[in-house]
Enzyme design. Structure first.
Site, PDB file in Angstrom:
ATOM      1  CE1 TYR A 111       3.473   0.010 -10.753  1.00  0.00           C
ATOM      2  CE2 TYR A 111       5.484  -0.186  -9.355  1.00  0.00           C
ATOM      3  CZ  TYR A 111       4.713   0.502 -10.573  1.00  0.00           C
ATOM      4  OH  TYR A 111       5.239   0.945 -11.349  1.00  0.00           O
ATOM      5  CB  SER A 112       0.592  -6.071  -5.116  1.00  0.00           C
ATOM      6  OG  SER A 112       1.180  -6.760  -6.536  1.00  0.00           O
TER       7      SER A 112
END
Length: 349
Positions: A62-63
């Site tokens: 995530y990110s």
């Protein structure tokens, strides 16, 4: 907030889980999903904890790892006692450009857990999940590597995400035969407009006592109430730029029509009805809710207080029912015929 037993373990988690996919996104798909920075993320984490949520889910991809970093820093800045929160993260996706920087191999898992612990600033991860199925790595290698992490104390429980029922059953068989830590949960997509999980996965989960964590319970915002026949979504809404997960839109609109009627009668949001429906499904352990604003999170949290009536559940069940599919229709036919014979012979009460 109610707490539910996590599969066959002795762990209890809140029926809502805070998802952190909206943390840290700057560009690409992560920027489209959410780009909350530290202070904004801390506001959501603090609000979730105040509401009784004790379960937080993130992932190393995530990110590009920033979600884990922000989550760990938020817990530190808010001075959250470690025993007050159950932290889940995942490994599998590509975290680098080398040949072994992805997958479910021992090599990637061992590297991945160290990196996640460092970003989260934790000494252990409560739930470590394999984020997808790796057709190259033998399942036995994956299961044994996860067992090593449990034995070493880096991980408390292990789970899986986005696997088929047969794949999970194979892993469970290996773990049982060799006395290894087994998968205790599945994280999967499930909504009132996407009930495919009920065909094979749900019966398997109930048979083997695995917990179910639901991701994207509003189908990427489609079931939020912002969408419908002849309704244009607000500019900047996630579905307008990131059309995922795939949904049969016409069937979804049929569900939204019924949910909107129920929501208006109860004076609640359509999103709350969609979440409440999931919380009424016996197979569900925890529903992951993500948000960009505290008001949005508050709306989702309020769904936990909704108790749908039998008539409301029947109406929602009817409009969202899965089309009949083989071998389901044959099993239903055979089961119905057997039940009829038992009744006629007086062997069934």
């Amino acid at each position: 907030m109610q707490y539910r037993k996590f599969g066959r373990t002795g762990l209890f988690v809140s029926e809502l889980c805070l998802g952190t996919m909206t943390f840290g996104g700057a560009s690409g798909i992560w920027g489209q999903i959410g780009n909350l920075q530290q202070s904004e993320a801390e506001g959501l984490v603090g609000r979730a904890l105040d509401a009784g949520i004790n379960f937080i889910d993130t992932a190393d991809v995530y990110s590009e790892g920033l979600s884990e970093t922000i989550t760990g820093q938020a817990l530190k800045n808010l001075k959250v006692p470690r025993e007050n929160v159950v932290v889940a993260t995942k490994v599998f996706g590509e975290t680098g450009k080398t040949a072994n920087a992805a997958g479910a191999s021992r090599y990637h898992i061992m590297d991945g857990v160290k990196a996640s612990l460092r970003r989260l600033q934790l000494d252990h991860i409560d739930l470590y999940q394999i984020h997808g199925f790796d057709p190259v790595t033998p399942i036995e290698e994956t299961v044994r590597a996860l067992d090593n992490l449990v034995q070493q104390g880096h991980v408390r429980y292990v789970g899986v995400s986005n696997w088929a029922a047969w794949q999970i059953m194979k892993a469970l068989g290996i773990a049982e035969r060799q006395g290894l830590a087994r998968f205790e949960s599945l994280q999967a997509y499930y909504t009132i407009a996407g009930r495919d999980l009920e065909r094979e996965l749900a019966p398997m989960l109930q048979s083997e006592s695995l917990g179910l964590m639901v991701w994207s319970p509003l189908a990427g915002g489609l079931l939020s109430g912002k969408y419908g026949r002849g309704t244009e979504a607000e500019e900047g809404s996630r579905r307008t730029s990131f059309d995922f997960p795939p949904v049969n839109v016409e069937r979804a609109y049929d569900c939204i029509d019924v949910m909107r009627q129920l929501a208006e009668a109860r004076k609640v949001s359509v999103a709350q009805i969609a979440l409440a429906w999931l919380l009424h499904q016996p197979v569900v352990t925890s529903v992951i809710v993500g948000a960009k604003r505290v008001a949005q999170l508050d709306d989702n949290i309020a769904a936990a207080a909704i108790r749908l009536s039998a008539d409301e559940l029947a109406a929602l069940g009817k409009v969202s029912a899965l089309p009949s599919e083989y071998p389901g229709w044959m099993l239903e036919r055979q089961g119905g015929a057997r039940a009829k014979r038992l009744v006629e012979s007086g062997q069934r009460g």
